[in-house]
Design a protein around this motif. Structure first.
Motif, PDB file in Angstrom:
ATOM      1  N   GLU A 190       0.820  -1.211   0.000  1.00 51.73           N
ATOM      2  CA  GLU A 190       0.000   0.000   0.000  1.00 51.73           C
ATOM      3  C   GLU A 190       0.849   1.255   0.000  1.00 51.73           C
ATOM      4  OE1 GLU A 190      -3.783   1.830   2.498  1.00 51.73           O
ATOM      5  OE2 GLU A 190      -3.462  -0.324   2.281  1.00 51.73           O
ATOM      6  N   LEU A 191       1.996   1.221   0.697  1.00 45.79           N
ATOM      7  CA  LEU A 191       2.848   2.405   0.773  1.00 45.79           C
ATOM      8  C   LEU A 191       3.989   2.376  -0.239  1.00 45.79           C
ATOM      9  CD1 LEU A 191       3.117   2.830   4.671  1.00 45.79           C
ATOM     10  CD2 LEU A 191       1.520   3.928   3.093  1.00 45.79           C
ATOM     11  N   ASN A 192       4.048   1.279  -1.039  1.00 45.72           N
ATOM     12  CA  ASN A 192       5.118   1.131  -2.042  1.00 45.72           C
ATOM     13  C   ASN A 192       6.510   1.204  -1.426  1.00 45.72           C
ATOM     14  OD1 ASN A 192       3.636   0.668  -4.431  1.00 45.72           O
ATOM     15  ND2 ASN A 192       3.174   2.835  -4.621  1.00 45.72           N
ATOM     16  N   ILE A 193       6.692   0.468  -0.337  1.00 48.04           N
ATOM     17  CA  ILE A 193       8.004   0.347   0.295  1.00 48.04           C
ATOM     18  C   ILE A 193       8.277  -1.121   0.519  1.00 48.04           C
ATOM     19  CG2 ILE A 193       7.910   2.619   1.409  1.00 48.04           C
ATOM     20  CD1 ILE A 193       6.998   1.289   3.960  1.00 48.04           C
ATOM     21  N   SER A 194       9.520  -1.471   0.878  1.00 45.99           N
ATOM     22  CA  SER A 194       9.857  -2.869   1.091  1.00 45.99           C
ATOM     23  C   SER A 194       9.411  -3.335   2.474  1.00 45.99           C
ATOM     24  CB  SER A 194      11.372  -3.066   0.959  1.00 45.99           C
ATOM     25  OG  SER A 194      12.047  -2.397   2.015  1.00 45.99           O
ATOM     26  N   GLU A 195       9.272  -4.665   2.637  1.00 47.26           N
ATOM     27  CA  GLU A 195       8.895  -5.224   3.931  1.00 47.26           C
ATOM     28  C   GLU A 195       9.985  -4.964   4.975  1.00 47.26           C
ATOM     29  OE1 GLU A 195       6.992  -9.031   4.373  1.00 47.26           O
ATOM     30  OE2 GLU A 195       6.596  -9.138   2.213  1.00 47.26           O
ATOM     31  N   THR A 196      11.236  -4.915   4.526  1.00 45.26           N
ATOM     32  CA  THR A 196      12.328  -4.611   5.452  1.00 45.26           C
ATOM     33  C   THR A 196      12.153  -3.224   6.056  1.00 45.26           C
ATOM     34  OG1 THR A 196      13.829  -5.986   4.136  1.00 45.26           O
ATOM     35  CG2 THR A 196      14.828  -4.429   5.683  1.00 45.26           C
ATOM     36  N   THR A 197      11.757  -2.265   5.211  1.00 46.91           N
ATOM     37  CA  THR A 197      11.509  -0.902   5.701  1.00 46.91           C
ATOM     38  C   THR A 197      10.331  -0.874   6.658  1.00 46.91           C
ATOM     39  OG1 THR A 197      12.349  -0.015   3.603  1.00 46.91           O
ATOM     40  CG2 THR A 197      11.074   1.482   4.990  1.00 46.91           C
ATOM     41  N   VAL A 198       9.297  -1.658   6.345  1.00 43.49           N
ATOM     42  CA  VAL A 198       8.123  -1.735   7.230  1.00 43.49           C
ATOM     43  C   VAL A 198       8.536  -2.248   8.598  1.00 43.49           C
ATOM     44  CG1 VAL A 198       5.920  -2.909   7.632  1.00 43.49           C
ATOM     45  CG2 VAL A 198       6.457  -2.035   5.368  1.00 43.49           C
ATOM     46  N   LYS A 199       9.331  -3.324   8.628  1.00 43.08           N
ATOM     47  CA  LYS A 199       9.770  -3.905   9.906  1.00 43.08           C
ATOM     48  C   LYS A 199      10.601  -2.902  10.708  1.00 43.08           C
ATOM     49  CE  LYS A 199       9.780  -8.658   8.175  1.00 43.08           C
ATOM     50  NZ  LYS A 199      10.622  -9.811   7.796  1.00 43.08           N
ATOM     51  N   LYS A 200      11.420  -2.123  10.014  1.00 44.77           N
ATOM     52  CA  LYS A 200      12.241  -1.122  10.697  1.00 44.77           C
ATOM     53  C   LYS A 200      11.366  -0.050  11.335  1.00 44.77           C
ATOM     54  CE  LYS A 200      16.041   2.127   9.943  1.00 44.77           C
ATOM     55  NZ  LYS A 200      16.958   2.722   8.945  1.00 44.77           N
ATOM     56  N   HIS A 201      10.339   0.422  10.590  1.00 45.59           N
ATOM     57  CA  HIS A 201       9.423   1.431  11.138  1.00 45.59           C
ATOM     58  C   HIS A 201       8.652   0.882  12.336  1.00 45.59           C
ATOM     59  CE1 HIS A 201      10.149   4.595   8.346  1.00 45.59           C
ATOM     60  NE2 HIS A 201       9.714   3.938   7.280  1.00 45.59           N
ATOM     61  N   ILE A 202       8.202  -0.372  12.245  1.00 42.33           N
ATOM     62  CA  ILE A 202       7.451  -0.976  13.350  1.00 42.33           C
ATOM     63  C   ILE A 202       8.329  -1.096  14.584  1.00 42.33           C
ATOM     64  CG2 ILE A 202       6.318  -3.100  14.132  1.00 42.33           C
ATOM     65  CD1 ILE A 202       5.260  -3.471  11.316  1.00 42.33           C
ATOM     66  N   SER A 203       9.594  -1.452  14.376  1.00 43.45           N
ATOM     67  CA  SER A 203      10.528  -1.535  15.504  1.00 43.45           C
ATOM     68  C   SER A 203      10.686  -0.173  16.182  1.00 43.45           C
ATOM     69  CB  SER A 203      11.890  -2.041  15.004  1.00 43.45           C
ATOM     70  OG  SER A 203      12.833  -2.047  16.047  1.00 43.45           O
ATOM     71  N   ASN A 204      10.748   0.899  15.373  1.00 43.46           N
ATOM     72  CA  ASN A 204      10.857   2.251  15.931  1.00 43.46           C
ATOM     73  C   ASN A 204       9.590   2.634  16.696  1.00 43.46           C
ATOM     74  OD1 ASN A 204      13.377   2.557  14.772  1.00 43.46           O
ATOM     75  ND2 ASN A 204      12.617   3.589  12.952  1.00 43.46           N
ATOM     76  N   ILE A 205       8.413   2.214  16.147  1.00 41.62           N
ATOM     77  CA  ILE A 205       7.146   2.502  16.829  1.00 41.62           C
ATOM     78  C   ILE A 205       7.109   1.819  18.188  1.00 41.62           C
ATOM     79  CG2 ILE A 205       4.650   2.103  16.743  1.00 41.62           C
ATOM     80  CD1 ILE A 205       4.846   2.402  13.684  1.00 41.62           C
ATOM     81  N   PHE A 206       7.500   0.542  18.226  1.00 37.86           N
ATOM     82  CA  PHE A 206       7.503  -0.203  19.487  1.00 37.86           C
ATOM     83  C   PHE A 206       8.415   0.469  20.513  1.00 37.86           C
ATOM     84  CE2 PHE A 206       6.268  -4.687  17.774  1.00 37.86           C
ATOM     85  CZ  PHE A 206       5.031  -4.187  17.440  1.00 37.86           C
ATOM     86  N   GLU A 207       9.577   0.918  20.024  1.00 35.44           N
ATOM     87  CA  GLU A 207      10.540   1.540  20.940  1.00 35.44           C
ATOM     88  C   GLU A 207      10.009   2.860  21.488  1.00 35.44           C
ATOM     89  OE1 GLU A 207      15.189   3.110  20.904  1.00 35.44           O
ATOM     90  OE2 GLU A 207      14.371   2.015  19.191  1.00 35.44           O
ATOM     91  N   LYS A 208       9.391   3.678  20.620  1.00 34.09           N
ATOM     92  CA  LYS A 208       8.904   4.986  21.051  1.00 34.09           C
ATOM     93  C   LYS A 208       7.690   4.869  21.979  1.00 34.09           C
ATOM     94  CE  LYS A 208      10.558   7.634  17.063  1.00 34.09           C
ATOM     95  NZ  LYS A 208      10.185   8.460  15.896  1.00 34.09           N
ATOM     96  N   LEU A 209       6.816   3.884  21.709  1.00 34.86           N
ATOM     97  CA  LEU A 209       5.611   3.722  22.523  1.00 34.86           C
ATOM     98  C   LEU A 209       5.839   2.790  23.714  1.00 34.86           C
ATOM     99  CD1 LEU A 209       2.820   3.434  19.794  1.00 34.86           C
ATOM    100  CD2 LEU A 209       3.707   5.470  20.925  1.00 34.86           C
ATOM    101  N   LYS A 210       7.063   2.218  23.771  1.00 37.69           N
ATOM    102  CA  LYS A 210       7.428   1.299  24.867  1.00 37.69           C
ATOM    103  C   LYS A 210       6.448   0.122  24.935  1.00 37.69           C
ATOM    104  CE  LYS A 210       9.800   4.733  27.716  1.00 37.69           C
ATOM    105  NZ  LYS A 210       9.911   5.706  26.648  1.00 37.69           N
TER     106      LYS A 210
END
Length: 226
Positions: free
Chosen positions: A182-202
């Motif tokens: 949907e966002l036209n990005i790679s799954e690796t990039t998606v996983k990296k963003h999700i990891s950052n979200i988890f870290e920021k939201l604890k």
């Protein structure tokens, strides 16, 4: 049917350009280069292929792979030009001819790319008479009124623009591959963003993203909530 309509529109546009700009269409198309872009598109697509995805997601992944394949092929063709003896008079022509794969990649991306889904808030609801008073909600069920308000809530939690977009899609139950398409990005990039979200939201699980938002909603101003 949409893919056929896009293909017809592209061909029509290219023909109009050839007439108005006065160039030969035969020079614009190279069968060998086009086939190499197609081959690269499928070769890059198969490593990330997974069963059970929707047809739209497959199309979105193919669109991205077509662009990547065209960039790689163009770079290699230009690189090979360094070892070719070309006079300065014909240099620009050779460079232009070797950039044709980018055109093929963009055309394939336009044909296969999917439009973003409309959010429920953007759909028109027919008028069914006087509006009924909404039933009162429990505090723990409070929600933000629109997707844009939810997006702003994630931004206030410290997420970036892209991370907030991902958080909205995760809320909808989208998988990593669906988000990537949907966002036209790679799954690796998606996983990296999700990891950052988890870290920021604890947090450590996807389900906790919505829980964090509810906690923020309970502490927000009344005019932001239902």
């Amino acid at each position: 049917m949409k893919n056929l309509a896009k293909t017809a529109s592209l061909l029509t546009y290219i023909v109009i350009l050839s007439i108005l700009l006065q160039f030969r269409l035969s020079e614009l198309f190279d069968f060998k280069q086009f086939c190499l872009v197609l081959a690269g598109m499928f070769l890059l697509f198969f490593p990330g292929f997974s069963r059970g995805e929707t047809r739209q997601n497959y199309a979105g992944q193919l669109a991205s792979c077509a662009l990547y394949a065209s960039y790689i092929q163009t770079f290699i063709l230009l690189f090979l030009l360094l070892s070719t003896e070309v006079t300065q008079e014909h240099l620009f022509r050779e460079v232009a001819l070797r950039c044709r794969p980018i055109l093929y990649g963009i055309c394939l991306w336009v044909i296969f790319s999917i439009e973003p889904e409309k959010t429920p808030e953007s759909r028109t609801v027919p008028d069914s008479g006087p509006a009924k008073s909404p039933a009162p909600e429990m505090p723990e069920e409070r929600k933000y009124k629109t997707a844009s308000e939810t997006y702003e809530a994630y931004r206030r939690l410290g997420l970036t623009n892209r991370e907030s977009e991902l958080a909205l899609l995760i809320e909808k139950g989208k998988s990593n591959s669906e988000i990537a398409a949907e966002l036209n990005i790679s799954e690796t990039t998606v996983k990296k963003h999700i990891s950052n979200i988890f870290e920021k939201l604890k947090i450590s699980r996807r389900e906790q993203i919505r829980e964090q938002l509810r906690q923020t909603a309970s502490n927000s101003q009344p005019d932001v909530l239902k």
